[in-house]
Design a protein around this motif. Structure first.
Motif, PDB file in Angstrom:
ATOM      1  N   LEU A   1      42.773  46.402  41.159  1.00  0.00           N
ATOM      2  CA  LEU A   1      41.925  46.081  42.329  1.00  0.00           C
ATOM      3  C   LEU A   1      40.460  46.298  41.933  1.00  0.00           C
ATOM      4  O   LEU A   1      39.529  45.632  42.186  1.00  0.00           O
ATOM      5  CB  LEU A   1      42.084  46.679  43.714  1.00  0.00           C
ATOM      6  N   ARG A   2      40.359  47.676  41.217  1.00  0.00           N
ATOM      7  CA  ARG A   2      38.787  47.901  40.814  1.00  0.00           C
ATOM      8  C   ARG A   2      38.375  47.138  39.572  1.00  0.00           C
ATOM      9  O   ARG A   2      37.276  46.836  39.661  1.00  0.00           O
ATOM     10  CB  ARG A   2      39.107  49.206  40.336  1.00  0.00           C
TER      11      ARG A   2
ATOM     12  N   LYS B   1      47.825  49.487  40.917  1.00  0.00           N
ATOM     13  CA  LYS B   1      47.493  48.481  41.821  1.00  0.00           C
ATOM     14  C   LYS B   1      46.044  48.791  42.013  1.00  0.00           C
ATOM     15  O   LYS B   1      45.118  47.610  42.275  1.00  0.00           O
ATOM     16  CB  LYS B   1      48.001  48.405  43.130  1.00  0.00           C
ATOM     17  N   ASN B   2      45.605  50.082  42.142  1.00  0.00           N
ATOM     18  CA  ASN B   2      44.163  50.302  42.488  1.00  0.00           C
ATOM     19  C   ASN B   2      43.364  50.354  41.205  1.00  0.00           C
ATOM     20  O   ASN B   2      42.229  49.616  41.480  1.00  0.00           O
ATOM     21  CB  ASN B   2      44.113  51.947  42.987  1.00  0.00           C
TER      22      ASN B   2
ATOM     23  N   ILE C   1      50.935  52.754  42.932  1.00  0.00           N
ATOM     24  CA  ILE C   1      49.776  52.755  43.734  1.00  0.00           C
ATOM     25  C   ILE C   1      48.573  52.718  42.643  1.00  0.00           C
ATOM     26  O   ILE C   1      47.566  51.874  42.719  1.00  0.00           O
ATOM     27  CB  ILE C   1      49.706  53.442  44.606  1.00  0.00           C
ATOM     28  N   ARG C   2      48.713  53.615  41.851  1.00  0.00           N
ATOM     29  CA  ARG C   2      47.202  54.000  40.819  1.00  0.00           C
ATOM     30  C   ARG C   2      47.278  52.596  39.857  1.00  0.00           C
ATOM     31  O   ARG C   2      46.032  52.200  39.673  1.00  0.00           O
ATOM     32  CB  ARG C   2      47.727  54.966  39.916  1.00  0.00           C
TER      33      ARG C   2
END
Length: 259
Positions: free
Chosen positions: A215-216, A211-212, A208-209
């Protein structure tokens, strides 16, 4: 920066509120549910521990911003949470306490919020605490079984049994072995649950980190493109606005030259 810090700040506040709920749960179980859940009546020592924990909970809620972007301090607070849970469990039944699985809570939180080393450390610490409680309750049950068996025997049989056990170094077998197997199964269950949380939840949190972060990065690239497009639009508008008066001046200049 503010967009990143605000959610983290909110999560820290929620974690502080969770500590308050945990402390209230311990007090409530001791006062109102000791007989219902088969808890051991705690000694006075636990009262001092709970008072100290109340001060810790209040401090962590008041100064929860101190652990923002500080993995070491956040790990220390989760380690203290584990220590307080282990102490409460020890004084209220130890390994037989129905709420012993709450030792896994700090592990789950650290697996989500901290790097991979943190949940592994908490897993080791929690396993050590639980192992000590298993050993303690096993020794207590072994002693109680021996006392009960001896009390049901005549005096001469007790003396013979003591001599036989002293000679052969054996213990009463049937009930003690059954409970020992049960406690060993409880220990394996706790270790497996802790490892599942550490590995699985930690892996999911890492993905998740990642992917974030992706995305960032994409969002920042899109913002850069939008800025470039906006700059190009403004430049075109400025060129158009400058072109009209320049064309007028050129026309007037040509007319003056012709005359």
């Amino acid at each position: 920066m503010s967009n990143v810090s605000l959610p983290f700040n909110a999560s820290q506040q929620q974690l502080a509120l969770l500590r308050l709920v945990n402390w209230g749960l311990k007090i409530g179980l001791i006062l109102f549910a000791t007989d219902l859940f088969g808890l051991t009546t705690p000694p006075v020592t636990l009262s001092y521990v709970l008072i100290f924990e109340a001060c810790y909970v209040g401090f962590s809620y008041r100064f929860h911003r101190l652990s923002m972007n500080n993995n070491g301090l956040l790990f220390l607070t989760l380690l203290l949470d584990t220590l307080f849970w282990a102490t409460w469990l020890y004084f209220t039944g130890g390994a037989t306490n129905a709420f012993v699985s709450l030792l896994l809570l700090p592990i789950a939180i650290s697996a989500i919020t901290l790097p991979r080393w943190a949940p592994w450390c908490l897993t080791i610490v929690s396993t050590i605490f639980y192992t000590l409680m298993i050993i303690d309750i096993t020794e207590q049950n072994s002693g109680s079984v021996m006392d009960h068996d001896m009390s049901q025997m005549p005096i001469n049989h007790v003396m013979q049994a003591n001599q036989a056990m002293a000679a052969n170094h054996v213990m009463p077998a049937s009930h003690s072995m059954d409970m020992g197997s049960h406690y060993l199964g409880m220990w394996f269950n706790f270790v497996i649950s802790a490892l599942v949380l550490t590995v699985t939840v930690g892996f999911i949190a890492k993905r998740i980190r990642q992917k974030n972060a992706e995305l960032r990065y994409l969002r920042e690239g899109q913002l850069r493109q939008e800025k470039i497009l906006a700059l190009g639009t403004v430049s075109a508008q400025m060129a158009h606005q400058l072109a009209t008066p320049l064309a007028t001046l050129r026309l007037l200049t040509d007319e003056l030259v012709d005359t």
